[in-house]
Design an enzyme around this catalytic site. Structure first.
Site, PDB file in Angstrom:
ATOM      1  N   GLN A  79     -26.568 -87.189 -84.866  1.00  0.00           N
ATOM      2  CA  GLN A  79     -26.920 -86.439 -86.074  1.00  0.00           C
ATOM      3  C   GLN A  79     -25.938 -86.678 -87.204  1.00  0.00           C
ATOM      4  O   GLN A  79     -26.333 -86.844 -88.369  1.00  0.00           O
ATOM      5  CB  GLN A  79     -26.976 -84.937 -85.766  1.00  0.00           C
ATOM      6  CG  GLN A  79     -28.262 -84.452 -85.147  1.00  0.00           C
ATOM      7  CD  GLN A  79     -28.305 -82.942 -85.034  1.00  0.00           C
ATOM      8  OE1 GLN A  79     -27.554 -82.232 -85.706  1.00  0.00           O
ATOM      9  NE2 GLN A  79     -29.169 -82.444 -84.181  1.00  0.00           N
TER      10      GLN A  79
ATOM     11  N   PRO B 202     -29.634 -80.438 -79.048  1.00  0.00           N
ATOM     12  CA  PRO B 202     -30.938 -81.013 -78.677  1.00  0.00           C
ATOM     13  C   PRO B 202     -30.798 -81.925 -77.464  1.00  0.00           C
ATOM     14  O   PRO B 202     -29.883 -82.754 -77.407  1.00  0.00           O
ATOM     15  CB  PRO B 202     -31.343 -81.812 -79.926  1.00  0.00           C
ATOM     16  CG  PRO B 202     -30.488 -81.286 -81.029  1.00  0.00           C
ATOM     17  CD  PRO B 202     -29.209 -80.840 -80.398  1.00  0.00           C
TER      18      PRO B 202
ATOM     19  N   TYR C 164     -35.792 -75.695 -84.314  1.00  0.00           N
ATOM     20  CA  TYR C 164     -34.671 -76.624 -84.235  1.00  0.00           C
ATOM     21  C   TYR C 164     -34.850 -77.810 -85.180  1.00  0.00           C
ATOM     22  O   TYR C 164     -33.891 -78.253 -85.825  1.00  0.00           O
ATOM     23  CB  TYR C 164     -34.495 -77.102 -82.796  1.00  0.00           C
ATOM     24  CG  TYR C 164     -34.304 -75.944 -81.847  1.00  0.00           C
ATOM     25  CD1 TYR C 164     -33.154 -75.161 -81.894  1.00  0.00           C
ATOM     26  CD2 TYR C 164     -35.298 -75.591 -80.933  1.00  0.00           C
ATOM     27  CE1 TYR C 164     -32.987 -74.073 -81.059  1.00  0.00           C
ATOM     28  CE2 TYR C 164     -35.137 -74.506 -80.094  1.00  0.00           C
ATOM     29  CZ  TYR C 164     -33.986 -73.753 -80.156  1.00  0.00           C
ATOM     30  OH  TYR C 164     -33.830 -72.661 -79.334  1.00  0.00           O
ATOM     31  N   LEU C 165     -36.059 -78.312 -85.292  1.00  0.00           N
ATOM     32  CA  LEU C 165     -36.314 -79.390 -86.236  1.00  0.00           C
ATOM     33  C   LEU C 165     -36.172 -78.885 -87.676  1.00  0.00           C
ATOM     34  O   LEU C 165     -35.796 -79.642 -88.576  1.00  0.00           O
ATOM     35  CB  LEU C 165     -37.718 -79.963 -86.017  1.00  0.00           C
ATOM     36  CG  LEU C 165     -38.053 -81.261 -86.758  1.00  0.00           C
ATOM     37  CD1 LEU C 165     -37.089 -82.373 -86.395  1.00  0.00           C
ATOM     38  CD2 LEU C 165     -39.489 -81.682 -86.480  1.00  0.00           C
ATOM     39  N   GLN C 166     -36.448 -77.611 -87.860  1.00  0.00           N
ATOM     40  CA  GLN C 166     -36.402 -77.006 -89.194  1.00  0.00           C
ATOM     41  C   GLN C 166     -35.081 -77.304 -89.903  1.00  0.00           C
ATOM     42  O   GLN C 166     -35.063 -77.747 -91.055  1.00  0.00           O
ATOM     43  CB  GLN C 166     -36.599 -75.493 -89.057  1.00  0.00           C
ATOM     44  CG  GLN C 166     -36.724 -74.737 -90.347  1.00  0.00           C
ATOM     45  CD  GLN C 166     -36.723 -73.230 -90.117  1.00  0.00           C
ATOM     46  OE1 GLN C 166     -35.748 -72.543 -90.420  1.00  0.00           O
ATOM     47  NE2 GLN C 166     -37.810 -72.699 -89.571  1.00  0.00           N
ATOM     48  N   ASP C 167     -33.957 -77.097 -89.241  1.00  0.00           N
ATOM     49  CA  ASP C 167     -32.673 -77.326 -89.922  1.00  0.00           C
ATOM     50  C   ASP C 167     -32.275 -78.792 -89.919  1.00  0.00           C
ATOM     51  O   ASP C 167     -31.562 -79.255 -90.809  1.00  0.00           O
ATOM     52  CB  ASP C 167     -31.569 -76.476 -89.297  1.00  0.00           C
ATOM     53  CG  ASP C 167     -31.131 -76.958 -87.922  1.00  0.00           C
ATOM     54  OD1 ASP C 167     -30.226 -77.793 -87.849  1.00  0.00           O
ATOM     55  OD2 ASP C 167     -31.692 -76.492 -86.917  1.00  0.00           O
ATOM     56  N   GLN C 168     -32.757 -79.565 -88.931  1.00  0.00           N
ATOM     57  CA  GLN C 168     -32.354 -80.965 -88.842  1.00  0.00           C
ATOM     58  C   GLN C 168     -32.935 -81.829 -89.963  1.00  0.00           C
ATOM     59  O   GLN C 168     -32.380 -82.886 -90.280  1.00  0.00           O
ATOM     60  CB  GLN C 168     -32.763 -81.544 -87.486  1.00  0.00           C
ATOM     61  CG  GLN C 168     -31.991 -80.950 -86.315  1.00  0.00           C
ATOM     62  CD  GLN C 168     -32.429 -81.545 -84.987  1.00  0.00           C
ATOM     63  OE1 GLN C 168     -32.271 -82.745 -84.753  1.00  0.00           O
ATOM     64  NE2 GLN C 168     -32.988 -80.724 -84.121  1.00  0.00           N
TER      65      GLN C 168
ATOM     66  N   HIS D 122     -29.252 -71.561 -89.036  1.00  0.00           N
ATOM     67  CA  HIS D 122     -28.874 -72.975 -89.128  1.00  0.00           C
ATOM     68  C   HIS D 122     -29.508 -73.624 -90.358  1.00  0.00           C
ATOM     69  O   HIS D 122     -28.868 -74.427 -91.051  1.00  0.00           O
ATOM     70  CB  HIS D 122     -29.317 -73.724 -87.870  1.00  0.00           C
ATOM     71  CG  HIS D 122     -28.337 -73.650 -86.747  1.00  0.00           C
ATOM     72  ND1 HIS D 122     -28.391 -72.678 -85.782  1.00  0.00           N
ATOM     73  CD2 HIS D 122     -27.268 -74.431 -86.430  1.00  0.00           C
ATOM     74  CE1 HIS D 122     -27.408 -72.861 -84.909  1.00  0.00           C
ATOM     75  NE2 HIS D 122     -26.710 -73.909 -85.281  1.00  0.00           N
TER      76      HIS D 122
END
Length: 375
Positions: free
Chosen positions: A101, A132, A297-301, A323
């Protein structure tokens, strides 16, 4: 001038540091992050944070001060990014996906119209807690980046590593681009067309994987998912393909509009395989229930990529996580990107970003040759 950032803001964890160093490298801006992980026990840098910071420092020839285990302050002064071949190993079971990341954004952009392929060899934990799982990265994160940002990454899982030994290894090939990332709009999730999953056991009986898969399947059916849409593979890792012992399950739902949402869980001592399977299924169902186009989790990535994209990106998401709010804060501190949040209803939010249209520009004042330094 050094930009000061309070590392205890909002979520106040390692994600803030990862996004800040990646954006500092891209924008050629020196930063000092203080109060790093101040609310954690123990506070300060862990080996994986040190390894991630040193990895980005290698990529952009940065001067790095304070990159030591337990340090609560880090100064990062970048020069020119050099695309190429890099490796990192925290020497622990620290997450390989978090190392990925922090380094991915820095290797995406080239000054040449001819694409360059950079490689990463990352060691540590592939299926680690509070990060993740590599199967999530492979089946949710990377497909989203490819479909909506045109980001091309090839992933090769050489060996899986589990807590506490680590020892896993992944290799990634990242294709650079000269043009900015495109903006995108994703406003309707659509119906779920398939739920896939991978339930695994390494150094443990195969029955654990089968039980996790069957329990997850039953929970999804009870939640109203058509059983014909569910396809979960249960397996025991082959000898020599994993270091240490571990178990877990990763699920992902695919929709008619190209959305992918995940749910996962890891086995732990004293935790039954039924509990692990239920946890993963419940997480996926929860993420599907809000009607957003990505999971929590994908939301912040994806925030950092929205900030770098050209034009206005819009996506319908569930309730904003801490996050995500932190990632937005960091992006607005270090770039000209601006985000807007509009509540659609009690469960959904329209997240918009006017991106910077980032292109890489060579810093002619920086040294063309040399090595990163850290104290």
């Amino acid at each position: 001038m050094v930009r000061e950032l309070d590392g205890s803001i909002l979520e106040g964890g390692g994600q803030l540091l990862r996004n800040a160093t990646a954006l500092a490298a891209l924008t050629n801006r020196s930063i000092r992050v203080s109060k790093i992980r101040a609310g954690r026990r123990p506070p300060g840098l862990k080996p994986q944070h040190v390894a991630g910071s040193k990895l980005v420092a290698q990529i952009c020839l940065a001067r790095l001060d304070g990159a030591d285990k337990g340090s609560d302050e880090l100064t990062f002064s970048p020069q020119n990014i050099r695309l190429g071949n890099y490796s990192a190993d925290p020497g622990t079971a620290g997450s390989t996906t978090l190392l990925f990341q922090v380094s991915l954004p820095t290797l995406l952009f080239s000054t040449s119209p001819i694409p360059t392929i950079s490689t990463l060899k990352l060691r540590g934990g592939t299926n680690a807690v509070q990060a993740p799982q590599i199967d999530y990265t492979e089946n949710v994160f990377l497909p989203f980046l490819r479909q909506h940002f045109g980001i091309l990454v090839e992933l090769d899982i050489r060996k899986r590593g589990y807590w506490p030994k680590g020892g896993g290894e992944i290799r990634l090939s990242i294709t650079s681009r000269q043009d900015p990332l495109p903006s995108f709009q994703l406003l309707e999730r659509g119906e779920v067309t398939k739920i896939r999953g991978r339930s695994f056991a390494a150094g443990l009986p195969a029955a654990l994987a089968r039980t996790m898969a069957e329990t997850a399947r039953n929970h999804l059916i009870e939640a109203g998912i058509d059983e014909s849409k569910i396809e979960i593979t249960a397996l025991r890792e082959k000898e020599g393909t994993a270091v240490g012992s571990g178990s877990g399950i990763v699920l992902w739902a695919e929709t008619e509009n190209g959305c992918i949402l995940g749910g996962s869980a890891l086995g732990q001592k004293g935790k039954t395989p039924e509990a692990v399977g239920s946890e993963a299924a419940d997480e996926l169902v929860r993420n599907l229930s809000h009607g957003g186009c990505v999971d929590e989790y994908l939301q912040d990535q994806i925030i950092i990529f929205m900030a770098l994209a050209d034009g206005v990106s819009q996506i319908l998401v569930g309730p904003l996580t801490l996050h995500t709010k932190t990632a937005i804060w960091v992006a607005e501190q270090l770039t000209e990107a601006r985000f807007q949040v509009e509540e659609v209803d009690m469960n959904r939010v329209l997240l918009s970003c006017t991106g910077t249209g980032f292109r890489r520009i060579i810093n002619h004042q920086a040294q063309a040759q040399g090595s990163p330094t850290w104290n």
